[in-house]
Motif scaffolding. Sequence first.
Motif, PDB file in Angstrom:
ATOM      1  N   GLU A   1      31.828  22.771  28.187  1.00  0.00           N
ATOM      2  CA  GLU A   1      32.648  21.908  26.994  1.00  0.00           C
ATOM      3  C   GLU A   1      32.141  20.408  27.468  1.00  0.00           C
ATOM      4  N   PRO A   2      32.255  19.509  26.452  1.00  0.00           N
ATOM      5  CA  PRO A   2      31.814  18.173  26.853  1.00  0.00           C
ATOM      6  C   PRO A   2      32.699  17.436  28.193  1.00  0.00           C
ATOM      7  N   ALA A   3      33.825  18.119  28.103  1.00  0.00           N
ATOM      8  CA  ALA A   3      34.844  17.412  29.192  1.00  0.00           C
ATOM      9  C   ALA A   3      34.871  18.331  30.217  1.00  0.00           C
ATOM     10  N   GLY A   4      34.468  19.481  30.516  1.00  0.00           N
ATOM     11  CA  GLY A   4      34.477  20.242  31.488  1.00  0.00           C
ATOM     12  C   GLY A   4      34.168  21.648  31.311  1.00  0.00           C
ATOM     13  N   TYR A   5      34.822  22.564  31.742  1.00  0.00           N
ATOM     14  CA  TYR A   5      34.745  24.256  31.379  1.00  0.00           C
ATOM     15  C   TYR A   5      35.976  25.002  31.063  1.00  0.00           C
ATOM     16  N   ARG A   6      35.646  26.100  30.442  1.00  0.00           N
ATOM     17  CA  ARG A   6      36.465  26.728  29.566  1.00  0.00           C
ATOM     18  C   ARG A   6      36.193  28.211  29.689  1.00  0.00           C
ATOM     19  N   LEU A   7      37.120  29.044  30.205  1.00  0.00           N
ATOM     20  CA  LEU A   7      36.727  30.549  30.676  1.00  0.00           C
ATOM     21  C   LEU A   7      37.686  31.206  29.328  1.00  0.00           C
ATOM     22  N   GLY A   8      36.831  32.070  28.815  1.00  0.00           N
ATOM     23  CA  GLY A   8      37.422  32.983  27.828  1.00  0.00           C
ATOM     24  C   GLY A   8      37.397  34.624  28.201  1.00  0.00           C
ATOM     25  N   VAL A   9      38.281  35.247  28.324  1.00  0.00           N
ATOM     26  CA  VAL A   9      38.281  36.663  28.885  1.00  0.00           C
ATOM     27  C   VAL A   9      38.559  37.634  27.816  1.00  0.00           C
ATOM     28  N   ARG A  10      38.517  37.549  26.778  1.00  0.00           N
ATOM     29  CA  ARG A  10      38.617  38.580  25.561  1.00  0.00           C
ATOM     30  C   ARG A  10      39.674  39.412  25.802  1.00  0.00           C
ATOM     31  N   ASP A  11      39.318  40.543  26.111  1.00  0.00           N
ATOM     32  CA  ASP A  11      40.507  41.706  25.943  1.00  0.00           C
ATOM     33  C   ASP A  11      41.036  42.144  27.507  1.00  0.00           C
TER      34      ASP A  11
ATOM     35  N   MET B   1      38.123  44.578  31.891  1.00  0.00           N
ATOM     36  CA  MET B   1      38.181  43.971  33.203  1.00  0.00           C
ATOM     37  C   MET B   1      39.456  43.420  33.498  1.00  0.00           C
ATOM     38  N   GLU B   2      40.068  43.625  34.664  1.00  0.00           N
ATOM     39  CA  GLU B   2      41.268  43.128  35.192  1.00  0.00           C
ATOM     40  C   GLU B   2      41.006  41.968  36.393  1.00  0.00           C
ATOM     41  N   PHE B   3      41.956  40.685  35.976  1.00  0.00           N
ATOM     42  CA  PHE B   3      41.980  39.508  36.767  1.00  0.00           C
ATOM     43  C   PHE B   3      43.259  39.774  37.667  1.00  0.00           C
ATOM     44  N   SER B   4      43.118  39.366  38.802  1.00  0.00           N
ATOM     45  CA  SER B   4      44.540  39.328  39.540  1.00  0.00           C
ATOM     46  C   SER B   4      44.616  38.240  40.547  1.00  0.00           C
ATOM     47  N   VAL B   5      45.695  37.414  40.170  1.00  0.00           N
ATOM     48  CA  VAL B   5      45.716  36.414  41.197  1.00  0.00           C
ATOM     49  C   VAL B   5      47.461  36.427  42.130  1.00  0.00           C
ATOM     50  N   LEU B   6      48.102  37.497  41.377  1.00  0.00           N
ATOM     51  CA  LEU B   6      49.492  37.419  42.100  1.00  0.00           C
ATOM     52  C   LEU B   6      49.322  38.342  43.493  1.00  0.00           C
ATOM     53  N   GLY B   7      48.699  37.402  44.413  1.00  0.00           N
ATOM     54  CA  GLY B   7      48.305  38.413  45.809  1.00  0.00           C
ATOM     55  C   GLY B   7      46.872  37.582  45.983  1.00  0.00           C
ATOM     56  N   PRO B   8      45.820  38.342  46.933  1.00  0.00           N
ATOM     57  CA  PRO B   8      44.488  37.829  46.875  1.00  0.00           C
ATOM     58  C   PRO B   8      43.954  37.857  45.520  1.00  0.00           C
ATOM     59  N   LEU B   9      43.100  37.004  45.128  1.00  0.00           N
ATOM     60  CA  LEU B   9      42.228  37.009  44.145  1.00  0.00           C
ATOM     61  C   LEU B   9      41.437  38.314  43.947  1.00  0.00           C
ATOM     62  N   ARG B  10      41.435  39.042  42.856  1.00  0.00           N
ATOM     63  CA  ARG B  10      40.613  40.403  42.767  1.00  0.00           C
ATOM     64  C   ARG B  10      40.144  40.301  41.169  1.00  0.00           C
ATOM     65  N   VAL B  11      39.094  40.986  41.206  1.00  0.00           N
ATOM     66  CA  VAL B  11      38.389  41.255  39.844  1.00  0.00           C
ATOM     67  C   VAL B  11      38.020  42.770  39.819  1.00  0.00           C
ATOM     68  N   ARG B  12      38.411  43.390  38.799  1.00  0.00           N
ATOM     69  CA  ARG B  12      38.333  44.804  38.846  1.00  0.00           C
ATOM     70  C   ARG B  12      37.506  45.115  37.340  1.00  0.00           C
ATOM     71  N   THR B  13      36.527  45.947  37.277  1.00  0.00           N
ATOM     72  CA  THR B  13      36.119  46.634  36.223  1.00  0.00           C
ATOM     73  C   THR B  13      35.837  47.856  36.262  1.00  0.00           C
ATOM     74  N   GLU B  14      36.309  48.824  35.275  1.00  0.00           N
ATOM     75  CA  GLU B  14      36.091  50.172  35.303  1.00  0.00           C
ATOM     76  C   GLU B  14      36.460  50.839  36.685  1.00  0.00           C
ATOM     77  N   GLY B  15      37.359  50.629  37.294  1.00  0.00           N
ATOM     78  CA  GLY B  15      37.934  51.116  38.571  1.00  0.00           C
ATOM     79  C   GLY B  15      37.056  50.845  39.748  1.00  0.00           C
ATOM     80  N   ARG B  16      36.268  49.709  39.760  1.00  0.00           N
ATOM     81  CA  ARG B  16      35.641  49.185  40.833  1.00  0.00           C
ATOM     82  C   ARG B  16      35.811  47.489  41.007  1.00  0.00           C
ATOM     83  N   GLU B  17      35.852  47.164  42.040  1.00  0.00           N
ATOM     84  CA  GLU B  17      35.935  45.819  42.451  1.00  0.00           C
ATOM     85  C   GLU B  17      34.654  44.974  42.547  1.00  0.00           C
TER      86      GLU B  17
END
Length: 257
Positions: free
Chosen positions: A82-92, A1-17
Motif C-alpha cells: 500500500e502507499p504507506a506500508g504493507y497489508r496482509l489478507g488471509v481470506r479463509d 491454511m492455519e496461522f498460530s502465534v499463541l506459542g511459537p509462530l507456526r504456519v500449517r496447510t493441509e496438515g503440513r507445516e
Amino acid sequence: MEFSVLGPLRVRTEGREIPIPGHKQRTLLAALLLANGDVLSDERLVSLLWGQRPPTTVSAQLYTYVSRLRQRLGGPVELVREPAGYRLGVRDAVFDAAEFQRLSRAGHATLREGRHDAAARLLRSALGLWRGPALGGVTEQLRDAEAPQLDEARMAALESRLDAELAMGEHRQLVAELTGLVARFPLRERFRAQWMTALYRCERQAEALAVYREGRRLLAEELGVDPGPALTATHRAVLSGGLALDGPAHRTATAVP
C-alpha cells in the motif's frame, strides 16, 4: 491454511507445516497477522524488525523479506503493498489469536448470563489454543509490543473459566490448580479470591483466612495498597459464611466478570 502465534509462530496447510526461516521473516508475518488486515507502515515494521538501529539498507531488506514471505505462503495469502506500508489478507485462513478472542468473548458473555457450563466449555476451548508463551521465535521488539495484551487476555479467560467452574461446584478439583496459580501470580487478587472460595467450600476456612492475610501483607509490602473490593468482599464472605454455592456472595461473584 492455519496461522498460530499463541506459542511459537507456526504456519500449517493441509496438515503440513510451512517453515518460516529467520527472526525477521517470522516477525514480519506475525506483525501483519496481528494487524488484522490493517496497513502496517514501513516505519512501524522497521521498528518491530530492527528496533532503534536499522541498517542503512533497510528499505531493500524489508522488500526482500516481503518477497520471500510471499513465495513461502503462496496463493491463499495476499501480501499487498500500500502507499504507506504493507497489508496482509488471509481470506479463509484460521488465525489462532482471532479464534481465541472470539471464543473468550463468547465465554465472558455467557458467564455474565449465568450459563456456567456453557461458559466453561467456551473458555476451555479458547485456552486450549495456547501452545506456550505467545510469539515465540520473533524479535524482542514485537514481543514487547504485542505479548502483554495477549497474555492479559489469556489470564482474564482463565479467571473467568475458574469462576464458571467454581459456580458449577468443582471447588475440590480446583484447589490444586489455584494453589499453583497464586504461587506464580501472588499479586493477582482474583486468583487469590478464587482460591479462598475453593478452600472455604472444602471446609478449610482457616486456610482461606490465611490466604487473605498473606495477600494483604504482600500487597502492602510490594505495592503499598490494601486489598481491592473483590478480595475484601471474599474475606468478609468467609467470615460471615456467605460463600455457599447458593449464597448471595456466590451470586454476586459470578456476575462480576
